[in-house]
Design an enzyme around this catalytic site. Sequence first.
Site, PDB file in Angstrom:
ATOM      1  N   CYS A  67     -41.956 -32.880   6.094  1.00 49.69           N
ATOM      2  CA  CYS A  67     -40.505 -32.726   6.120  1.00 49.69           C
ATOM      3  C   CYS A  67     -40.100 -31.538   6.978  1.00 49.69           C
ATOM      4  O   CYS A  67     -38.998 -31.505   7.523  1.00 49.69           O
ATOM      5  CB  CYS A  67     -39.959 -32.577   4.705  1.00 49.69           C
ATOM      6  SG  CYS A  67     -40.680 -31.211   3.781  1.00 49.69           S
TER       7      CYS A  67
ATOM      8  N   HIS B  76     -38.930 -28.657  -0.331  1.00 50.53           N
ATOM      9  CA  HIS B  76     -38.638 -29.774   0.563  1.00 50.53           C
ATOM     10  C   HIS B  76     -37.585 -29.339   1.573  1.00 50.53           C
ATOM     11  O   HIS B  76     -36.692 -28.551   1.257  1.00 50.53           O
ATOM     12  CB  HIS B  76     -38.121 -30.963  -0.250  1.00 50.53           C
ATOM     13  CG  HIS B  76     -37.706 -32.142   0.576  1.00 50.53           C
ATOM     14  ND1 HIS B  76     -38.552 -32.757   1.457  1.00 50.53           N
ATOM     15  CD2 HIS B  76     -36.511 -32.795   0.661  1.00 50.53           C
ATOM     16  CE1 HIS B  76     -37.909 -33.766   2.044  1.00 50.53           C
ATOM     17  NE2 HIS B  76     -36.674 -33.799   1.583  1.00 50.53           N
TER      18      HIS B  76
END
Length: 990
Positions: free
Chosen positions: A410, A796
Amino acid sequence: MDKILEGLVSSNHSVPVKKAIVKKVVEAAERAVTEDQCQALFTLTTRLILLGEDAFQKQIGSQVLDAYARYHRPEFERFFSKDFVLSLLQQGYGQLDRKDPAIVEYIHCCLRLLISCPSVLEIFSVIQVEVLRMVCERPDPAFCARLSTLLSDFVQCIPRDKSGVLFCQQLVRTISSFHCFASQEQELREYVGQVTKVSALLQNIWKADPATLLPSLQEVFAIIASTDPSFDPSIALASLVQHIPVQMITVLIKSLTTDQNVRDANMTKALCRMIDWLSWPLAQHVDTWVIALLKGLAAVQKFTILIDVTLLKIELVFSRLWYPIVRQGALAVLSHMLLSFQHSPEAFHLVRGRLFSFQDLPKSAEEKIKLVLNQSAWTSQSNSFASGLLKQAGKSETGKTGLVNLGNTCYMNSIIQTLFMATDFRRHVLSLHLNGSNTLMKKLQLLFAFLAHTQRAAYAPRNFLEASRPPWFNMGSQQDCSEYLRFLLDRLHEEEKTLQALDSAKPKAVSPADTSSKDSATTSAQEDNEQTILPLAEAKPGDDTRTLIEKMFGGKLITSICCTLCNCISEKEEPFTDLSLAFCPGTTLQDGPQTQRQSEEPKALCQGSVNGGSEAPEPGSAKAPASNAHFVPVTNEPPLSVPDLVNYFLAPEILDGDNAYFCEKCSSLQRAEKTIKVVSAPEYLILTLLRFSYDAKCHVRRKILDNVTIPPLIRLPVHDPSIPTQCSSSTSSPLQVDSPESSENLAKKLKSSQHDEEEEKARIDGAEEMSRAIQSVPYVLSSVVIHSGISSESGHYYSYGRNINGTDGAQHPDNQYGIKEDLGNAQAESSLYTCSAPSLPREQSETLPNSSQEAKDWLLFNDSRVTFTSFQSVQNITNRFPKDTAYVLMYRKQELPGQSLNGGLMANGMRLSAEPPLQKELLDAIIKDNKLYLQEQELSARTQALQAPSSSCSFRPNGSDDNNPPGSCGPSGGGGGGGGGFNTISRLVF
């Protein structure tokens, strides 16, 4: 009677004479009493009707027959028996063939005269059998038209039950055998009229007996789906389409597209022949059925058929636009074909050469075009024929492409989407000539091309990951997106520098006139290679040797150290691609005590490094301040803002004590003042908020969770490098980093003390000189990378990007946001030195976030998922989800008045007016991958259709991002270990 007949048929009497003869025949018919006379009269009328040489004789026969049937009905009923009718239908009459339309016309005429007689029922039963036999013999259109007229008037002659179904199927077969070889308009009109009569008969049968409709339609499909090369069905079948209820489209298309027994070759043939039906002049709803079938095939992912049919038939469909009678239907099908065929420009190229006559058509808005394209794509067709696993996830409604998470990647996905949303950088990358190279820039160019033009909902950047991953990044481990961004930009910069050096080292001697063609070709190839690193907009001679990274993201800083004793100044100019903004001491750490915000002793401003290395302030850097302007009071204040952190970065720093500066002029350690100023503003300003801090007590890395207000627009102070730096202690006015309210109060005090005109004039002159030395450059927010998590070891990344519309992508914040410029003089002076966020008018700030247009100005990129969002969501993300904080911000410089040139090209040559055309190599790669994707979708759909679903499948809907936090990356979740942390200590604040 025979003499009369002979004279009537063979003589060339005048019309009055013939009328007299007719009158005598009619009178004889009325007076006939014997059986021989009746027989002769019946034979006479039959011969006149069937064998008459012209229309006049046939008319006489009809009149005599009518008189005969009226006055001698029993005799007429006895002579016109079922046996006589059977002989006519099976053997004909004399030299007249049984397939002659006159036979059917004669029977039709006699049935009208005999309708009230009981014996007509026997004739009906005979005709029911014979008409089925006749249509099986595939008669010509004229005979079928006569037969259809007879059956329409006498429905008792139409076969019933199973024979009725068979009759309809055979009649459909007969229509498919019709062919017209006429070249005259009158003949064509007659042919179309004959076909129309036959199709009208089928319509009446379908209405009277609905059970015959579906078998008839199955027969139609069986005919047009035939792959027999010797059989070419007539387009006259198109006349049946208008009689099929439109309400049956969904049922029939579902039956066709989901039938596993229908092979692709048959479906392709059927669809091609249905498109041929667009040429039938009187057909209605053909375009509706064709488009419905195209959508149905797309819904079940049978893309191979769609590709083949489109490429085979699009030129034919286009050619039908020249005929007004069929133009409307052809245009509808052509539009759908071109709009849905998005994986390749091949279909458009087939008709491109014929579009010259349509150049003056009105142009639609860009947003409307994007919406229509997104809705028309094959992969966007809703599958109403399947459920559960058969429903494929289409591309996002935003039209943007996501990036597949390849295992804790990510960090890369968020950075790539951020760079892609940098409009000018993306356009320049796509315009580079890099054919045949294998550089990292080439891979980035290919990745950008896929993000812009792929039909996949999400693209997997495996090749780019392998090429751009820093060597110390472990595969599958979570990494720092800021560190990756810096490494990526450095790699691209050094790579282009290397290519420039290699090109400059090549000999550039001009070949002599007698040089061989081989040498000329070699020279040409070298020239092409030299241009591979230049954008299209910059492929011209010039002295600017900066790389694309320097032109887009490169700025310059000057670090100055001034000895407070001798005022000697030492300066050093440094380039930068991002500014690393540290938080002032006392910020909130995760799990740390809130008492770290100490108010007893003010903390001196400190800063992080700019071009790598540790962002930790050196020990002893916080000493007694030179003035109160160098401090930020640590009290309960409103949340920090991005301008606060920039001002903190640019604020002077006192070097004293253990961190004292060695002055060469004084030859000793001295107290000094260190300042940083921006002297060259980048096109894209990248700001990194240093949120990861080292806790010396617990020996762990923690995350600073302070909420930072993100303004949509900031103004960055940029100094003139030609003006020498002065120590703040030697100037009359100290640097101001207070809030706008403090500046306003200062302005009021200055205004209230205007007692000396000369002092006021000197102050104004100083302000004018300062305005010439410092320029406040406006920047508008382009992207924000968010880190979701509570520590550097897990979490994330996702990003927000601004959806910039228009041909040149330029935004003018002064007009768009209505920035206030009525600042006081003192506040204007202060704002030149500091980074500021211009305020919005109250009424605009209240209405803008709720407007429908603003709701689609921003996009949320969360790996594979791309959704619309709003700037209000960007600003409130930390308030709603405290673990989600802004980490990397990208601002785009705005053009100032007088800087724009014609064509949308900026004065520095860095803004292209529109998206560049795709180069052939990129286009070929995209077409190849789009075809592969369609094949993958088709194979997946076919496989799933053969498997009965054993369990329900849950999926994540593309809902609003405001309901739940975007989540975490990898199997460990937001609070777990995540399989590794950020592996570089240089990104931490100690």
